[in-house]
Design a protein around this motif. Structure first.
Motif, PDB file in Angstrom:
ATOM      1  N   THR A  86      25.936   4.329  88.113  1.00 19.89           N
ATOM      2  CA  THR A  86      27.216   4.409  88.175  1.00 19.89           C
ATOM      3  C   THR A  86      27.751   4.679  87.167  1.00 19.89           C
ATOM      4  OG1 THR A  86      27.117   3.582  90.414  1.00 19.89           O
ATOM      5  CG2 THR A  86      29.368   4.007  88.759  1.00 19.89           C
ATOM      6  N   VAL A  87      26.962   3.710  85.836  1.00 15.03           N
ATOM      7  CA  VAL A  87      27.351   3.726  84.662  1.00 15.03           C
ATOM      8  C   VAL A  87      27.741   4.410  84.005  1.00 15.03           C
ATOM      9  CG1 VAL A  87      27.210   1.971  82.227  1.00 15.03           C
ATOM     10  CG2 VAL A  87      28.054   0.887  84.858  1.00 15.03           C
ATOM     11  N   VAL A  88      25.938   4.967  84.072  1.00 15.71           N
ATOM     12  CA  VAL A  88      25.318   6.221  83.514  1.00 15.71           C
ATOM     13  C   VAL A  88      25.899   7.359  83.791  1.00 15.71           C
ATOM     14  CG1 VAL A  88      23.607   8.008  83.216  1.00 15.71           C
ATOM     15  CG2 VAL A  88      23.422   5.029  83.057  1.00 15.71           C
ATOM     16  N   GLY A  89      26.585   7.645  85.126  1.00 17.92           N
ATOM     17  CA  GLY A  89      27.066   8.885  85.486  1.00 17.92           C
ATOM     18  C   GLY A  89      29.017   8.746  84.537  1.00 17.92           C
ATOM     19  N   ALA A  90      29.463   7.552  84.613  1.00 16.58           N
ATOM     20  CA  ALA A  90      30.775   7.543  84.175  1.00 16.58           C
ATOM     21  C   ALA A  90      30.890   7.827  82.392  1.00 16.58           C
ATOM     22  CB  ALA A  90      31.147   6.354  84.117  1.00 16.58           C
ATOM     23  N   LEU A  91      29.487   7.245  81.726  1.00 13.21           N
ATOM     24  CA  LEU A  91      29.293   7.225  80.764  1.00 13.21           C
ATOM     25  C   LEU A  91      29.051   8.819  79.815  1.00 13.21           C
ATOM     26  CD1 LEU A  91      27.979   4.506  79.338  1.00 13.21           C
ATOM     27  CD2 LEU A  91      30.086   4.706  79.362  1.00 13.21           C
ATOM     28  N   LEU A  92      28.221   9.678  80.639  1.00 11.05           N
ATOM     29  CA  LEU A  92      27.671  11.253  80.382  1.00 11.05           C
ATOM     30  C   LEU A  92      28.487  11.628  81.187  1.00 11.05           C
ATOM     31  CD1 LEU A  92      24.135   9.969  80.102  1.00 11.05           C
ATOM     32  CD2 LEU A  92      25.986   9.976  78.013  1.00 11.05           C
ATOM     33  N   GLY A  93      28.464  12.276  82.380  1.00  8.89           N
ATOM     34  CA  GLY A  93      29.041  13.179  82.830  1.00  8.89           C
ATOM     35  C   GLY A  93      28.167  13.939  84.141  1.00  8.89           C
ATOM     36  N   ASP A  94      28.300  14.993  83.646  1.00  6.02           N
ATOM     37  CA  ASP A  94      27.321  15.888  84.951  1.00  6.02           C
ATOM     38  C   ASP A  94      26.331  15.737  83.803  1.00  6.02           C
ATOM     39  OD1 ASP A  94      29.350  16.576  86.409  1.00  6.02           O
ATOM     40  OD2 ASP A  94      29.838  18.248  86.042  1.00  6.02           O
ATOM     41  N   LEU A  95      25.315  15.147  84.952  1.00 12.23           N
ATOM     42  CA  LEU A  95      23.714  15.203  84.019  1.00 12.23           C
ATOM     43  C   LEU A  95      22.922  15.845  84.877  1.00 12.23           C
ATOM     44  CD1 LEU A  95      23.560  11.041  84.469  1.00 12.23           C
ATOM     45  CD2 LEU A  95      23.842  12.250  82.326  1.00 12.23           C
ATOM     46  N   LEU A  96      23.048  16.100  85.690  1.00 13.07           N
ATOM     47  CA  LEU A  96      21.481  16.667  86.731  1.00 13.07           C
ATOM     48  C   LEU A  96      22.260  18.031  86.910  1.00 13.07           C
ATOM     49  CD1 LEU A  96      19.551  14.021  88.405  1.00 13.07           C
ATOM     50  CD2 LEU A  96      19.455  15.116  85.673  1.00 13.07           C
ATOM     51  N   ASP A  97      21.366  19.092  87.028  1.00 12.40           N
ATOM     52  CA  ASP A  97      21.539  20.031  87.272  1.00 12.40           C
ATOM     53  C   ASP A  97      20.912  20.364  89.127  1.00 12.40           C
ATOM     54  OD1 ASP A  97      18.645  21.493  87.059  1.00 12.40           O
ATOM     55  OD2 ASP A  97      19.457  22.404  85.388  1.00 12.40           O
ATOM     56  N   ALA A  98      21.179  21.669  89.670  1.00 12.51           N
ATOM     57  CA  ALA A  98      20.922  21.836  91.568  1.00 12.51           C
ATOM     58  C   ALA A  98      19.108  22.150  90.675  1.00 12.51           C
ATOM     59  CB  ALA A  98      20.815  23.817  91.602  1.00 12.51           C
ATOM     60  N   ALA A  99      18.531  22.268  89.885  1.00 19.23           N
ATOM     61  CA  ALA A  99      16.570  22.215  90.259  1.00 19.23           C
ATOM     62  C   ALA A  99      16.398  21.028  89.941  1.00 19.23           C
ATOM     63  CB  ALA A  99      16.552  23.429  88.685  1.00 19.23           C
ATOM     64  N   GLN A 100      16.947  20.877  88.924  1.00 15.19           N
ATOM     65  CA  GLN A 100      16.851  18.950  88.939  1.00 15.19           C
ATOM     66  C   GLN A 100      16.979  18.078  89.662  1.00 15.19           C
ATOM     67  OE1 GLN A 100      18.783  18.724  84.924  1.00 15.19           O
ATOM     68  NE2 GLN A 100      17.247  18.281  83.810  1.00 15.19           N
ATOM     69  N   VAL A 101      18.031  17.920  90.775  1.00 17.16           N
ATOM     70  CA  VAL A 101      17.901  17.622  91.437  1.00 17.16           C
ATOM     71  C   VAL A 101      17.142  17.809  93.112  1.00 17.16           C
ATOM     72  CG1 VAL A 101      19.343  17.590  93.252  1.00 17.16           C
ATOM     73  CG2 VAL A 101      20.597  17.284  91.543  1.00 17.16           C
ATOM     74  N   ALA A 102      16.281  18.858  92.352  1.00 20.26           N
ATOM     75  CA  ALA A 102      15.945  19.520  94.184  1.00 20.26           C
ATOM     76  C   ALA A 102      14.340  18.592  93.328  1.00 20.26           C
ATOM     77  CB  ALA A 102      16.045  20.775  94.292  1.00 20.26           C
TER      78      ALA A 102
ATOM     79  N   PRO B 250      13.195  15.247  86.299  1.00 18.00           N
ATOM     80  CA  PRO B 250      14.110  15.751  85.424  1.00 18.00           C
ATOM     81  C   PRO B 250      14.280  16.105  84.254  1.00 18.00           C
ATOM     82  CG  PRO B 250      15.453  14.112  86.333  1.00 18.00           C
ATOM     83  CD  PRO B 250      13.987  13.741  86.411  1.00 18.00           C
ATOM     84  N   VAL B 251      13.079  15.259  83.797  1.00 19.45           N
ATOM     85  CA  VAL B 251      12.859  15.895  82.775  1.00 19.45           C
ATOM     86  C   VAL B 251      12.388  17.182  82.415  1.00 19.45           C
ATOM     87  CG1 VAL B 251      11.965  14.651  80.019  1.00 19.45           C
ATOM     88  CG2 VAL B 251      13.305  13.483  81.757  1.00 19.45           C
ATOM     89  N   LEU B 252      10.644  16.815  82.919  1.00 16.48           N
ATOM     90  CA  LEU B 252       9.623  17.930  83.228  1.00 16.48           C
ATOM     91  C   LEU B 252      10.348  19.587  83.578  1.00 16.48           C
ATOM     92  CD1 LEU B 252       6.867  17.825  82.554  1.00 16.48           C
ATOM     93  CD2 LEU B 252       6.820  17.551  85.282  1.00 16.48           C
ATOM     94  N   VAL B 253      11.435  19.656  84.401  1.00 15.61           N
ATOM     95  CA  VAL B 253      12.066  20.610  84.750  1.00 15.61           C
ATOM     96  C   VAL B 253      12.730  21.143  83.594  1.00 15.61           C
ATOM     97  CG1 VAL B 253      14.182  21.560  85.906  1.00 15.61           C
ATOM     98  CG2 VAL B 253      11.704  20.077  87.174  1.00 15.61           C
ATOM     99  N   ALA B 254      13.066  20.432  82.877  1.00 12.56           N
ATOM    100  CA  ALA B 254      14.253  21.057  81.398  1.00 12.56           C
ATOM    101  C   ALA B 254      12.789  21.232  80.260  1.00 12.56           C
ATOM    102  CB  ALA B 254      14.659  19.693  81.266  1.00 12.56           C
ATOM    103  N   LEU B 255      11.968  20.335  80.482  1.00 10.96           N
ATOM    104  CA  LEU B 255      11.021  21.033  79.842  1.00 10.96           C
ATOM    105  C   LEU B 255      10.115  22.410  79.907  1.00 10.96           C
ATOM    106  CD1 LEU B 255       9.214  17.619  78.722  1.00 10.96           C
ATOM    107  CD2 LEU B 255      10.526  19.042  77.373  1.00 10.96           C
ATOM    108  N   VAL B 256      10.000  22.501  80.966  1.00 10.67           N
ATOM    109  CA  VAL B 256       8.613  23.848  81.835  1.00 10.67           C
ATOM    110  C   VAL B 256      10.623  25.000  81.686  1.00 10.67           C
ATOM    111  CG1 VAL B 256       8.371  24.204  83.959  1.00 10.67           C
ATOM    112  CG2 VAL B 256       7.413  22.324  83.196  1.00 10.67           C
ATOM    113  N   ARG B 257      11.206  24.670  82.233  1.00 12.47           N
ATOM    114  CA  ARG B 257      12.063  25.214  82.311  1.00 12.47           C
ATOM    115  C   ARG B 257      12.635  26.262  80.451  1.00 12.47           C
ATOM    116  NH1 ARG B 257      17.494  24.648  85.058  1.00 12.47           N
ATOM    117  NH2 ARG B 257      17.579  22.741  83.664  1.00 12.47           N
ATOM    118  N   SER B 258      12.403  25.123  79.474  1.00  7.13           N
ATOM    119  CA  SER B 258      12.849  25.588  77.776  1.00  7.13           C
ATOM    120  C   SER B 258      11.326  26.777  77.855  1.00  7.13           C
ATOM    121  CB  SER B 258      13.051  24.950  76.607  1.00  7.13           C
ATOM    122  OG  SER B 258      11.764  23.720  76.672  1.00  7.13           O
ATOM    123  N   ALA B 259      10.487  26.068  77.376  1.00  4.23           N
ATOM    124  CA  ALA B 259       8.938  26.323  77.707  1.00  4.23           C
ATOM    125  C   ALA B 259       9.129  27.864  77.768  1.00  4.23           C
ATOM    126  CB  ALA B 259       8.126  26.051  77.756  1.00  4.23           C
ATOM    127  N   THR B 260       9.302  28.167  78.915  1.00  4.43           N
ATOM    128  CA  THR B 260       9.338  29.900  79.931  1.00  4.43           C
ATOM    129  C   THR B 260      10.396  30.396  79.673  1.00  4.43           C
ATOM    130  OG1 THR B 260       9.999  28.686  82.307  1.00  4.43           O
ATOM    131  CG2 THR B 260       7.339  28.554  82.283  1.00  4.43           C
TER     132      THR B 260
END
Length: 258
Positions: free
Chosen positions: A195-211, A247-257
């Motif tokens: 909850t604190v992370v959400g309050a401090l950082l705002g939107d963290l995950l997109d739909a792909a990372q959530v899935a 979610p980190v792996l999704v971001a890495l794969v998406r950036s690599a491809t």
């Protein structure tokens, strides 16, 4: 009515404590066969929820982000997270925490172990704490609900989770005893932090990372279900870092491809 940030976690902690207390009061009056059936029902229910979560690997957003490798991303998250968790000995540390909390409660209460309250009683207490903590803190509702609470989007997800956890806590406590009540501490720490992370950082995950998070959480819940059914003692605690890796792996794969 606008609720304060963190209200969802407070509600969840209360329902776990209330449900656990009800379970303790009923447990002493229930025969072993009834408690065994309740545990089996919880195991099967956990497996069914896990399967539904794993099916998020087919989510269109995840497929668009990583292509045909969605299943590999989820499996890779579980593998990498499991290796990291094993190196950190998370499962062992959770069990140690359970032993220490029990010893602390005995000291505070001024009671001592009796011959009938030896290793078997201690194992039951720790099992209740660890198992309930894993069930209540693993899964997409935990992460998404707590983050949305921090973002000020309401506590709808955590309200649903609180109801489910309260019922589960009653069943767990009737079968595994008072250690289940201390899982409320795990809920407070894990969801409070998110909850604190959400309050401090705002939107963290997109739909792909959530899935990816949801599908990976489903794999972990499968492990919890197998533990509840006494099929195999899967070290789910050691797999917890997979929820961060996904979610980190999704971001890495998406950036690599991309």
């Amino acid at each position: 009515m606008t609720l304060f940030v963190g209200a969802g976690t407070v509600l969840n902690v209360v329902t776990v404590l209330v449900g656990g207390t009800v379970g303790l009061l009923l447990g002493a009056r229930l025969p072993d066969r009834v408690r065994d059936v309740a545990m089996a029902a919880l195991g099967l229910g956990t497996l069914s929820i896990a399967v539904l979560s794993v099916l998020d690997v087919q989510d269109p957003a995840l497929a668009e982000a990583v292509g045909a490798g969605a299943a590999l991303v989820v499996l890779g998250s579980a593998l990498l997270g499991g290796v990291l968790g094993a190196l950190l000995r998370i499962e062992e540390r959770l069990e140690r925490l359970g032993h220490r909390l029990r010893a602390l409660l005995l000291r505070v209460g001024g009671t001592r172990r009796t011959p009938g309250d030896g290793e078997a009683g201690e194992h039951r207490f720790v099992e209740g704490f660890v198992t309930a903590s894993l069930v209540f803190c693993v899964g997409p509702l935990t992460v998404l609900g707590a983050v949305n609470d921090g973002l000020g989007r309401g506590i709808d997800e955590l309200a649903v989770k609180s109801l489910l956890d309260g019922v589960a806590a009653a069943a767990f406590a009737s079968a595994l005893g008072s250690g289940v009540l201390l899982s409320a501490l795990s809920v407070a720490v894990v969801q409070g932090t998110l909850t604190v992370v959400g309050a401090l950082l705002g939107d963290l995950l997109d739909a792909a990372q959530v899935a990816a998070l949801s599908a990976t959480g489903g794999l972990l819940l499968l492990g919890v279900g197998l533990r509840l059914l006494r099929v195999k003692e899967v070290p789910v605690g050691d797999l917890l870092p997979a929820l961060v890796v996904a979610p980190v792996l999704v971001a890495l794969v998406r950036s690599a491809t991309g």
